[in-house]
Design a protein around this motif. Sequence first.
Motif, PDB file in Angstrom:
ATOM      1  N   ILE A 155       0.846  -1.212   0.000  1.00 11.26           N
ATOM      2  CA  ILE A 155       0.000   0.000   0.000  1.00 11.26           C
ATOM      3  C   ILE A 155       0.875   1.253   0.000  1.00 11.26           C
ATOM      4  O   ILE A 155       0.656   2.178  -0.789  1.00 11.26           O
ATOM      5  CB  ILE A 155      -0.976  -0.018   1.208  1.00 11.26           C
ATOM      6  CG1 ILE A 155      -2.010  -1.133   1.020  1.00 11.26           C
ATOM      7  CG2 ILE A 155      -1.684   1.320   1.366  1.00 11.26           C
ATOM      8  CD1 ILE A 155      -2.793  -1.480   2.261  1.00 11.26           C
ATOM      9  N   LEU A 156       1.896   1.268   0.861  1.00  9.77           N
ATOM     10  CA  LEU A 156       2.775   2.446   0.946  1.00  9.77           C
ATOM     11  C   LEU A 156       3.533   2.650  -0.364  1.00  9.77           C
ATOM     12  O   LEU A 156       3.685   3.775  -0.842  1.00  9.77           O
ATOM     13  CB  LEU A 156       3.759   2.290   2.108  1.00  9.77           C
ATOM     14  CG  LEU A 156       3.199   2.524   3.503  1.00  9.77           C
ATOM     15  CD1 LEU A 156       4.210   2.157   4.555  1.00  9.77           C
ATOM     16  CD2 LEU A 156       2.769   3.966   3.683  1.00  9.77           C
ATOM     17  N   SER A 157       4.013   1.543  -0.940  1.00 10.87           N
ATOM     18  CA  SER A 157       4.773   1.648  -2.188  1.00 10.87           C
ATOM     19  C   SER A 157       3.904   2.175  -3.317  1.00 10.87           C
ATOM     20  O   SER A 157       4.336   3.001  -4.109  1.00 10.87           O
ATOM     21  CB  SER A 157       5.346   0.286  -2.574  1.00 10.87           C
ATOM     22  OG  SER A 157       6.250  -0.144  -1.603  1.00 10.87           O
ATOM     23  N   VAL A 158       2.672   1.658  -3.383  1.00 13.12           N
ATOM     24  CA  VAL A 158       1.774   2.103  -4.450  1.00 13.12           C
ATOM     25  C   VAL A 158       1.359   3.567  -4.218  1.00 13.12           C
ATOM     26  O   VAL A 158       1.284   4.357  -5.161  1.00 13.12           O
ATOM     27  CB  VAL A 158       0.537   1.172  -4.539  1.00 13.12           C
ATOM     28  CG1 VAL A 158      -0.504   1.735  -5.482  1.00 13.12           C
ATOM     29  CG2 VAL A 158       0.964  -0.213  -5.012  1.00 13.12           C
ATOM     30  N   SER A 159       1.135   3.925  -2.967  1.00  9.67           N
ATOM     31  CA  SER A 159       0.677   5.292  -2.668  1.00  9.67           C
ATOM     32  C   SER A 159       1.761   6.337  -2.910  1.00  9.67           C
ATOM     33  O   SER A 159       1.485   7.434  -3.382  1.00  9.67           O
ATOM     34  CB  SER A 159       0.236   5.401  -1.218  1.00  9.67           C
ATOM     35  OG  SER A 159      -0.670   4.412  -0.913  1.00  9.67           O
ATOM     36  N   PHE A 160       2.986   5.984  -2.592  1.00  8.52           N
ATOM     37  CA  PHE A 160       4.049   6.991  -2.654  1.00  8.52           C
ATOM     38  C   PHE A 160       5.012   6.781  -3.812  1.00  8.52           C
ATOM     39  O   PHE A 160       5.986   7.510  -3.944  1.00  8.52           O
ATOM     40  CB  PHE A 160       4.832   7.012  -1.342  1.00  8.52           C
ATOM     41  CG  PHE A 160       4.032   7.530  -0.185  1.00  8.52           C
ATOM     42  CD1 PHE A 160       3.929   8.897   0.041  1.00  8.52           C
ATOM     43  CD2 PHE A 160       3.350   6.670   0.655  1.00  8.52           C
ATOM     44  CE1 PHE A 160       3.181   9.380   1.110  1.00  8.52           C
ATOM     45  CE2 PHE A 160       2.602   7.145   1.714  1.00  8.52           C
ATOM     46  CZ  PHE A 160       2.512   8.502   1.942  1.00  8.52           C
ATOM     47  N   GLY A 161       4.760   5.782  -4.609  1.00  7.13           N
ATOM     48  CA  GLY A 161       5.757   5.468  -5.657  1.00  7.13           C
ATOM     49  C   GLY A 161       5.388   5.931  -7.035  1.00  7.13           C
ATOM     50  O   GLY A 161       5.293   5.131  -7.940  1.00  7.13           O
ATOM     51  N   ASN A 162       5.151   7.239  -7.189  1.00  2.54           N
ATOM     52  CA  ASN A 162       4.865   7.741  -8.545  1.00  2.54           C
ATOM     53  C   ASN A 162       6.152   8.221  -9.190  1.00  2.54           C
ATOM     54  O   ASN A 162       6.374   9.401  -9.364  1.00  2.54           O
ATOM     55  CB  ASN A 162       3.785   8.819  -8.524  1.00  2.54           C
ATOM     56  CG  ASN A 162       4.046   9.841  -7.458  1.00  2.54           C
ATOM     57  OD1 ASN A 162       4.915   9.662  -6.624  1.00  2.54           O
ATOM     58  ND2 ASN A 162       3.316  10.924  -7.494  1.00  2.54           N
TER      59      ASN A 162
END
Lengths: 84, 143
Positions: A19-26
């Motif tokens: 979740i954190l990677s998808v949320s912050f990984g743009n």
Amino acid sequence: LEAYLIPIVALLVSVCTIILSVSFGNRKVDINYVQQLRSRIVALQATLKAVRLSELKLKNELDELKQKNLDLLQKIAEHKKGGS
Amino acid sequence: MIKQLFTWYGFILHMVWALGLYLSPSPMLATPLNYFARLMSYDQYLTATGLIVVSLFCAIGVILDQKKQHEFIALLCVIPQQFVMLVCAFGSVMSIVNSHYADGVFRNQAFILADQFPFIIAAVMYTISILKNFGNNLFWKHT
């Protein structure tokens, strides 16, 4: 209890990581942002170059005008001498 | 490469563990491996195969990430290895708390902490490296 608790906690941590990677990984947005910055810098450099060129041009024109002014003043002085 | 150092550490560790498990069932009693083996019903070959599968998935994820392709799939590929590393790390933590290794050998907590700490820190660093690699804005956000 441990045997069940440990995999569940590990699974929860893994899900949180996703979740954190998808949320912050743009990363793609980042690359676009950097590209935008680069193109802005290039445009600003071009503007700065143009400003400097026009500054030089204006200085040259000013020098020419000063010279012309001096020449005219000299001619007027010569005229006055000739008239008297 | 340096960014994925902990990923490769996990890959090599699990491959070596799998190799040990194919040779003998005794590594299942090793403290970090015990809880994962328990998840695999203490089946020697199933545990070894599980470790190889997560390692291979991880390698695929790292390669995809290096090529900057299918980022989400790359993330999903490295997660199973994180899960295994976390299970191993929690197993180590439990052995510290209970003051005995998985094979029943009693030692004081400081001794087990000194012995098992590499597995705990590896799991933590692996998680941080995933977050840093795939969720980079969590650590650095532009305005």
